[in-house]
Scaffold this active site. Structure first.
Site, PDB file in Angstrom:
ATOM      1  N   HIS A 119      65.149  24.173  38.009  1.00  0.00           N
ATOM      2  CA  HIS A 119      65.140  24.233  36.912  1.00  0.00           C
ATOM      3  C   HIS A 119      64.163  24.217  36.173  1.00  0.00           C
ATOM      4  O   HIS A 119      63.242  23.269  36.091  1.00  0.00           O
ATOM      5  CB  HIS A 119      66.128  23.798  35.787  1.00  0.00           C
ATOM      6  N   HIS A 121      62.735  23.075  31.977  1.00  0.00           N
ATOM      7  CA  HIS A 121      62.898  22.416  31.074  1.00  0.00           C
ATOM      8  C   HIS A 121      61.945  23.198  30.333  1.00  0.00           C
ATOM      9  O   HIS A 121      60.958  23.180  30.043  1.00  0.00           O
ATOM     10  CB  HIS A 121      62.689  21.036  30.990  1.00  0.00           C
TER      11      HIS A 121
HETATM   12  P1  DGP Z   1      65.674  16.572  35.868  1.00  0.00           P
HETATM   13  O1  DGP Z   1      66.229  15.227  35.559  1.00  0.00           O
HETATM   14  O2  DGP Z   1      64.669  17.809  36.295  1.00  0.00           O
HETATM   15  O3  DGP Z   1      66.639  16.999  36.878  1.00  0.00           O
HETATM   16  O4  DGP Z   1      66.596  17.132  34.802  1.00  0.00           O
HETATM   17  C1  DGP Z   1      67.764  17.813  34.996  1.00  0.00           C
HETATM   18  C2  DGP Z   1      68.268  17.335  33.488  1.00  0.00           C
HETATM   19  O5  DGP Z   1      69.758  17.871  32.999  1.00  0.00           O
HETATM   20  C3  DGP Z   1      68.162  16.302  32.748  1.00  0.00           C
HETATM   21  O6  DGP Z   1      67.542  16.130  31.655  1.00  0.00           O
HETATM   22  C4  DGP Z   1      70.033  16.240  32.184  1.00  0.00           C
HETATM   23  C5  DGP Z   1      70.351  17.456  32.407  1.00  0.00           C
HETATM   24  N1  DGP Z   1      72.180  17.895  32.211  1.00  0.00           N
HETATM   25  C6  DGP Z   1      72.948  16.258  33.447  1.00  0.00           C
HETATM   26  N2  DGP Z   1      73.591  16.992  33.388  1.00  0.00           N
HETATM   27  C7  DGP Z   1      74.252  17.516  32.660  1.00  0.00           C
HETATM   28  C8  DGP Z   1      75.654  18.256  32.036  1.00  0.00           C
HETATM   29  O7  DGP Z   1      76.426  17.506  32.509  1.00  0.00           O
HETATM   30  N3  DGP Z   1      75.133  19.388  31.221  1.00  0.00           N
HETATM   31  C9  DGP Z   1      73.752  19.529  29.783  1.00  0.00           C
HETATM   32  N4  DGP Z   1      73.598  20.398  29.254  1.00  0.00           N
HETATM   33  N5  DGP Z   1      72.943  18.987  31.029  1.00  0.00           N
HETATM   34  C10 DGP Z   1      72.728  18.090  32.558  1.00  0.00           C
END
Ligand code: DGP
Length: 133
Positions: A119, A121
């Protein structure tokens, strides 16, 4: 079929670690809610649940195709990786981030990655700092 054969067949059919679903599959399948800001056939973008900036959006490929993390990228992924970058720009414009923004991919444990579905950001709406820490 002998039980060892059956075990082997089952294990061959089982998803590999790279295919293991994550929370993002549930978001793609709308099994859990998210604040979607962009969606098309190839990508989905939604607001991060734990925003690190006034605008913090996660952009993901709908089909993971083994792309659990950037370190797993192969030549066949070049198009989708470029597409995610382009979509980041489209969404930044949609979000009104005219002054600039930051695009981040966390990779692996040292990169602070927590969800193993590649993903991007997209962060904006405040002054970013460097080095990022
Ligand atoms: P990373 O640490 O780069 O793997 O980022 C994962 C991101 O995903 C983190 O910033 C929080 C987000 N995230 C995790 N679970 C959920 C979820 O259930 N819903 C949303 N909207 N974001 C989530």
């Amino acid at each position: 079929m002998a039980s060892s054969e059956k075990d082997a067949a089952l294990s061959a059919a089982a998803p590999t670690a790279d295919d293991a679903p994550t929370i993002f599959d549930k978001i793609i399948n709308k099994e859990i809610p998210s604040k979607v800001v962009y969606e098309d056939a190839k990508a989905l973008a939604f607001r991060d649940i734990s925003p690190q900036a006034p605008t913090h959006i996660i952009i993901i490929p709908k089909v993971k195709d083994g792309l659990t993390r950037l370190a797993k990228a192969e030549e066949r992924h070049i198009q989708v990786l470029g597409y995610l970058m382009y979509i980041a720009k489209v969404i930044a414009k949609q979000e009104g981030l005219e002054d600039g923004y930051r695009v981040v991919i966390n990779d692996g444990p040292s990169g602070c990655q927590s969800v193993y579905h590649l993903h991007v950001h997209l962060l904006g709406g405040r002054q970013m700092n460097w080095p990022p820490g």
